[in-house]
Structure formats: C-alpha cells, structure tokens
Design an enzyme around this catalytic site. Structure first.
Site, short mmCIF file in Angstrom:
data_model
loop_
_atom_site.label_atom_id
_atom_site.label_comp_id
_atom_site.label_asym_id
_atom_site.label_seq_id
_atom_site.Cartn_x
_atom_site.Cartn_y
_atom_site.Cartn_z
N VAL A 132 0.81 -1.22 0.00
CA VAL A 132 0.00 0.00 0.00
C VAL A 132 0.84 1.27 0.00
CG1 VAL A 132 -2.06 -1.01 1.01
CG2 VAL A 132 -0.29 -0.11 2.51
N TYR B 248 12.74 4.21 2.72
CA TYR B 248 13.08 3.66 4.02
C TYR B 248 12.24 2.43 4.36
CZ TYR B 248 12.13 3.81 9.12
OH TYR B 248 11.88 3.52 10.43
N LYS C 229 7.60 -2.89 6.42
CA LYS C 229 8.87 -3.59 6.22
C LYS C 229 9.97 -2.56 6.06
CE LYS C 229 10.39 -5.64 2.35
NZ LYS C 229 10.40 -6.59 1.23
N ASP D 251 7.00 14.55 16.93
CA ASP D 251 6.51 14.70 15.56
C ASP D 251 4.98 14.64 15.49
OD1 ASP D 251 6.76 15.28 12.89
OD2 ASP D 251 7.20 13.23 12.27
#
Lengths: 370, 361
Positions: free
Chosen positions: A21, A26, A45, A137
């Site tokens: 998706v 990274y 992953k 963040d």
C-alpha cells in the site's frame, strides 16, 4: 535451525502480507492479516540492509517505544519479526488519519467532534509523557483513526526519552508547521512542552480546517507565528533573545485569538492560548490540559463512533517513510523531514481538493483489488 | 520463558484497563525478563544440554565417533565466559566515554542474549561488540560504525553488524531497559527532601560507594531477578544502612503494620549477598581454560569455512533458490492461466501485483 531463528520463523508465519500500500526509500508498507483470525493489519517492512550503520535510528526508536507503550490512543505494535535483512513491524490497521479528515470538505465538524479528537490526542500524549517520552513529531497525519473512530498516535521514529537536565538534544525535530518557537531558536534543552505546542497547532487546525501556522521556511515559520500571536517580549518569554539561533524577525502586534476563531467558546480559546504560550515552562502540561474547563463544559465530546469519517474507506496514503537520521558527527544528528515533503496539498481557491495524481492512481488500483 | 501465567495476566490487564498498573509493570522488562534463581538455572541448563546435543550431532555427521572425546562446556562454564565479557564492557565504554546508560544497557542485552543462545554457537567476544553498538543506538547515543570499529583493535564492521539481527531477535526486539543506577539517583534525590535526613547524614561519598555496588551488581544475575529499585536500595544499604532504612520507611503505605525497611529485609539481604559475593570479575585463569576448550567444542556450523558451515550454507541457498523459483512460477501462472477472454491490462496488473508481493516470507 537455531531456537531464536525458529521462533522468528514462527512469528513470521502468523502474518500474511496481502498487498503493497505504500513505498518509500526507508520502508514498504503492506496491508495484511493475521493468518489464524483474518484480522487486518499493516506490515511495515523496513529495509535494513542498506544502512551502513546497521539498524537505523528511526526503526529502533519506533520499535523500542511501541514495544513498551500500550494505550488505547497509541498505535499498537502487534509483532516484530525479521526476514532476510528486513525488519517487519506488524501494526494495527488504521484506515484514515486526521489530516485526511480535516481536508475532506464534505465533512462538517461540530465543536463536540473537535473536543473528542482533542481528548483522545491528549490522553495518548499524556501516556507518552507519563512514560518519560517525547513524541517530537505530532501533526494531523500522525494521528490515525481506527474504524471505530478511536484516534491513535503513530510514528514514533523521532521519539526519545526525556533527557537529564543539562543533556543536549537536537532541535531539528517536529514538522515545521507544528514546531514550537524554542526549537526554531535552536534551543537544545527542552521538555514535553514541545509536544504541547504541536497539540495547540492541531487544535487550531481542527477549527480552521487549514494549517494554522504554515511557514515557508524555518525563518518564515517564526514570522508566521509572531504574526499570528504577536512578537514575544522579554516579559512574555524571559531569556529567549539569548537562545543560540535567536534572530529578531520583526515586531508584530498581538491580535486577539477571537478575531480569527470567531465561533469558538471562551473555554476553547482559553485552552488554545494555554497551548500556545511562548515561555515553555508556562505552557500548559498535558495533564492540566485534560483537566481544563473546556473538557467539562458542554457540549460533551462526541462518541468516537459518531465522529465524522471519510465517506470512502480507502487505505491511508503513505508519504513520509524516509529515514530521518544522519549519523555524521559525534552526537545524535536527527534532521527533520525535508521542507518540500512538508508541503501540504492545500485546497484550491474554489474549495475543491487538489490531490496529487499519483495518489489518485494509487487509490483506484487499491479499490479494484479490494 | 518468563511468560508464565502471572505475566500473561499482567499482559491482559495492560491491554484492558490501562493506568491500573505501575509503569514498571507495563514494561517489557517486567513481562519478559524477570526470573527466579531456579528458573534461571533451569533455562541455562536446558539450553546447554540442547546445544551440546545439537553440536554432537553435527560432529557425528561430519565424522562418526568424533564427538566422543570432546569435552563440551557446562552451563556454569558458559556463564563464566559470558561474565568475563560483561566485565569488558565498562572498559570499552570508558574508552569511548559512553554514558552509563549505554554501558548498563549493553550489559543487560548481553545477559539476555545468553538466556536464548549458547556461547558454543556465538562467542561472547563478538556478541559483546554487537550489544554495545546496539545499545549506543537504543539509548540515543549513536556513533557511526566506522568510528566505533576504528577505535577497537582488530574489529571489522561485519564483526559488529553480522550479529545485530540475531541479537535483536534474541532480545525479542524489546530494547528498553530500566536500570538500577537511575533508581539509585532517584532515591538520592528523594533523600534530599526527607525532613529527618539532614545534610551531614548524606555526604557525597555514600552515594559514590552505593553506585559502586550498583556497578558491581551488573556482573551478577541481580537484574534478572530483582527490580532496579530493589537493587538500588540494597546498594544504598551496603553504603549506609541508616539512609536505606530512612528512605524505605518514608515510602511505607499509610497504615502498614511493619516498617517497610523490615518488610524489605529478606529481599535486600539476598541482593546484598549477590553483590558482595558475586559482583566481581571472574578469575582470568579459569576463564582462559574455558575459552581454550571452547575452541574444540564450538559449533562447526558457525565456523566459516568448515565442512559443516559450507553444508549449511548450501542447504540455505537451495531453499532460497526453491522459493525464488516458486514465486517466478506463480507470476508466470498468473499471466498464462487467467481467462483468455479477460482484459489484458488486468492480467498485467495481476502479474505486477504478484511480483510486488514480498518475496521474503
């Protein structure tokens, strides 16, 4: 096979990847399910092999903190396993985020809805701070929404423990529009108050339906903040002119919040102003925020299941999956996301949404196969 | 292994009623890495027995009869070797000027690793380098691999990184560790606010002695059995019984019949015993003997270049090859076996989709 490898292989078998998706440099994200129950999950992953310093810092932070934190308003890490040279994080599946909801012009927000999202955000954040952890963040697109309406704080790639007094931290954290002035001035000693500023920006954005302080650059960010809230005086914020990167950016008068947030109640504006206090030590704590009169006044927060959500349930587009850590130098060098990645696709003048083409294509493909 | 029923109950509680348990009880350290001394003993013995059996098999497969006169290591000997390398970590950390958090975390990782693995498979010399490097990252004190390896003689980057995954897996990816030195610092700050502890009662050298005991405790199993605050209090008690008692009694829940210092006494006594009796580096001569024997009994599958190592590699390669073939076959079938009247574009898409499916599971 060794016992440890065997255990890993067994874990791996518990989860099935169904389709990709999203992809970044990274990580790749798959939608998947638990083999035994069919429960939907997201599998992130992380490509480890390519990092010359081994497991990279954002992966480590994410795993470290999500392994410890279990809370209704924090995304749940269900499992971790490795495959070849990849690290796989199995996360609970969440189908939208607050940014998508804010941008969906077909949705109408009631004050009770905003109160519910704020309460859930603050509860999740209170748990982080109670565990001596800074998120660093917070922004609408890291606040994910479950199908039952529960809000979950996600993306712990920049999180860290509270530092000891006198221990320096990097100021290159938090996406610019949500970054507090002390970090913009290069402050290396800071506290949980940095997350609170972000919460204030999110609160304002929920009311305005557009980012409250959208600076074009770090310098412009300060100007944008001061234009909205007035340039701080020495009295407002003692010592701020002594901060490492302090630069005068002009004198702007303080305009009452009421001028912009015309429909907000007195309690709402009071809480908003306490989030956006310049002096970090005087900024409201997350616990005090949860006990603020705003949450006890009418209307009561909407039940999560009654909150507005996007009409079509599509998978969340993935954008910022890039690693954000530099290993150069002695100390932890963390750089915030590149400025161009922070640009939010704003609405066009006639109010319709301009979605990037790639994203739209992505959606059609997903819809066809789901 | 420590996932006994009690831990599972706690796990369920964390998920259902948040906030009802202490932060420490919500930690992975509490849930996965606490043992009784008997459990530790059992784990180490069964791990050792299984390892010896497996390595014996490998020897026999290579050359029947070859394992009969090999003197394998016992669980106690394994532990002795691990302990020696635990004591190397503070030396290295001193060299790098790493904060204490890094040192303590690396040591915890090393201990935890050998509750899942045997030294006959993985030599602690290498694992120690990996746990230390991993600890710099997990405690937010990262340095580049290059500056790490260039400061340790005869170490290449693969010596550090090759085992990083195995170490993380063995740690169950549970990377956060709570330490006794932090707890001791907390107790020390607390003492400064107790009304009946005047400044002359708490000179700095008491703290200095106590922290030395905390550091000594790292050479022992204490952290696998007791909580950080228990170890910290025992260390303080070794430095100043009076301060430890005052502090403990100030923490007694209201209405308790017995002062907390008395309730705690058996636990503190056990920890004090462990620290004073076992909190020192092992006898180097004894370890040298163990290491000498390890050269003869280590798992040949883990020795690059050996026959068993090559055999294992070939087997792994064959399996990977098989998987690649199967996947290619799946993609091909998706293209050819689909409905011949179906729309071509769609088939292509399906094939792409399959190709995009992750190939490492």
């Amino acid at each position: 096979m060794d016992a440890v490898e065997k255990a890993n292989a067994e874990r791996q078998k518990r989860w099935v990847k169904d389709r990709k998706v999203g992809e970044g440099t990274y990580a790749v994200v798959y939608q998947g399910r638990e083999a035994s129950t069919g429960r939907k999950v997201a599998i992130k992953k992380i490509k480890v092999g390519q990092f010359k310093d081994g497991l990279d810092m954002s992966a480590i932070r994410e795993v470290k903190y999500l392994r410890e934190l279990h809370h209704q308003n924090i995304i749940e890490l269900l499992d971790v396993f490795s495959s070849k040279t990849n690290l796989n994080l199995v996360l609970e599946f969440l189908d939208s985020d607050l940014e998508m909801i804010i941008q969906d012009r077909s949705l109408v927000f009631l004050p009770a809805d905003i109160k519910a999202w704020m309460a859930m955000t603050l509860r999740g954040l209170e748990f982080c701070h109670r565990n001596f952890m800074l998120h660093r963040d917070l922004k609408p697109n890291n606040l994910l929404i479950a199908s039952d309406g529960q809000l979950k704080i996600a993306d712990f790639g920049l999180a860290r423990d509270f530092a000891d007094p006198g221990h320096k931290m990097t100021c290159q954290v938090i996406t610019r529009w949500y970054r507090p002035p002390e970090l913009l001035f290069g402050c290396r000693y800071y506290s949980s108050a940095v997350d609170i500023w972000s919460v204030g920006c999110i609160f304002a954005e929920l009311m305005l339906r557009t980012p409250y302080l959208p600076g074009e650059s770090d310098m412009d960010q300060l100007k944008t903040i001061f234009r909205a809230l007035g340039t701080p005086t020495e009295e407002d914020w003692p010592g701020h002119t002594k901060l490492p990167d302090y630069v005068p950016v002009g004198q702007f008068p303080r305009t009452p919040l009421r001028d912009l947030f015309t429909a907000a109640s007195g309690d709402t504006l009071n809480l908003l102003s306490r989030f956006l206090v310049y002096e970090p030590r005087k900024r409201i704590s997350v616990r005090d925020a949860l006990n603020h009169a705003y949450f006890f006044a009418l209307p009561h927060p909407s039940h999560p299941s009654k909150l507005p959500k996007p009409a079509t349930q599509t998978s969340r587009p993935l954008e910022e999956l890039d690693g954000n850590v530099e290993m150069a130098g002695a100390g932890p060098g963390v750089k915030a996301n590149a400025p161009n990645k922070l640009k939010r696709k704003l609405t066009s003048p006639d109010g319709t949404e301009l979605r990037p083409l790639a994203r739209r294509l992505d959606f059609t493909q997903l819809a066809k196969h789901s | 292994m420590a996932a006994d029923s009690a831990a599972n109950v706690v796990d369920a509680q964390v998920n259902s009623s948040i906030g009802k348990i202490s932060l420490y009880e919500g930690s992975t350290q509490y849930k996965s890495w606490r043992y009784s001394p008997e459990q530790l003993e059992r784990i180490r013995i069964s791990l050792n027995v299984a390892a010896v059996a497996a390595i014996r098999n490998t020897f026999e497969a290579d050359e029947p009869g070859s394992s009969s006169n090999v003197l394998f290591l016992g669980a106690g000997e394994e532990q002795l070797l691990v302990k020696l390398y635990i004591t190397k970590i503070p030396q290295l950390c001193g060299h790098f000027r790493f904060p204490e958090e890094v040192e303590a975390t690396a040591i915890s990782y090393l201990k935890r690793f050998y509750l899942k693995n045997t030294v006959m498979d993985w030599h602690p010399k290498n694992v120690m380098l990996t746990t230390l490097f991993l600890a710099t990252k997990t405690t937010n004190n990262p340095i580049s691999l290059e500056s790490y390896t260039s400061n340790i003689p005869k170490t290449s980057s693969s010596d550090v990184l090759d085992l990083e995954f195995l170490v993380s897996q063995s740690l169950n990816f549970e990377l956060a560790v709570w330490h006794a030195h932090r707890a001791l610092w907390g107790i020390w700050l607390d003492l400064q606010s107790l009304p009946d502890v005047t400044e002359d009662l708490r000179p700095q050298d008491i703290y200095d002695i106590a922290i030395k005991h905390v550091r000594a405790s790292r050479f022992t199993d204490a952290e696998l059995i007791y909580t950080p605050s228990q170890i910290a209090l025992a260390s303080l008690a070794l430095a100043s019984p009076l301060l430890a008692q005052r502090w403990a009694d100030s923490k007694a829940p209201p209405g308790s019949i017995q002062p907390l210092s008395e309730t705690m006494e058996p636990t503190l006594g056990a920890i004090k015993y462990i620290i004073t009796q076992m909190g020192h580096p092992p006898d180097v001569e004894a370890v040298r003997e163990v290491d000498r024997r390890l050269k003869l009994c280590k798992n040949p599958e883990k020795v690059p270049g050996s026959k068993a190592y090559l055999a294992r590699q070939a087997e792994e390669q064959r399996r990977a090859e098989e998987k690649r073939h199967k996947k290619a076959e799946d993609v091909r079938r998706a293209i050819t076996e689909s409905n011949p009247f179906g729309n071509e574009l769609n088939d292509d898409e399906k094939a792409t989709q399959l190709a995009e499916l992750d190939d490492d599971d």
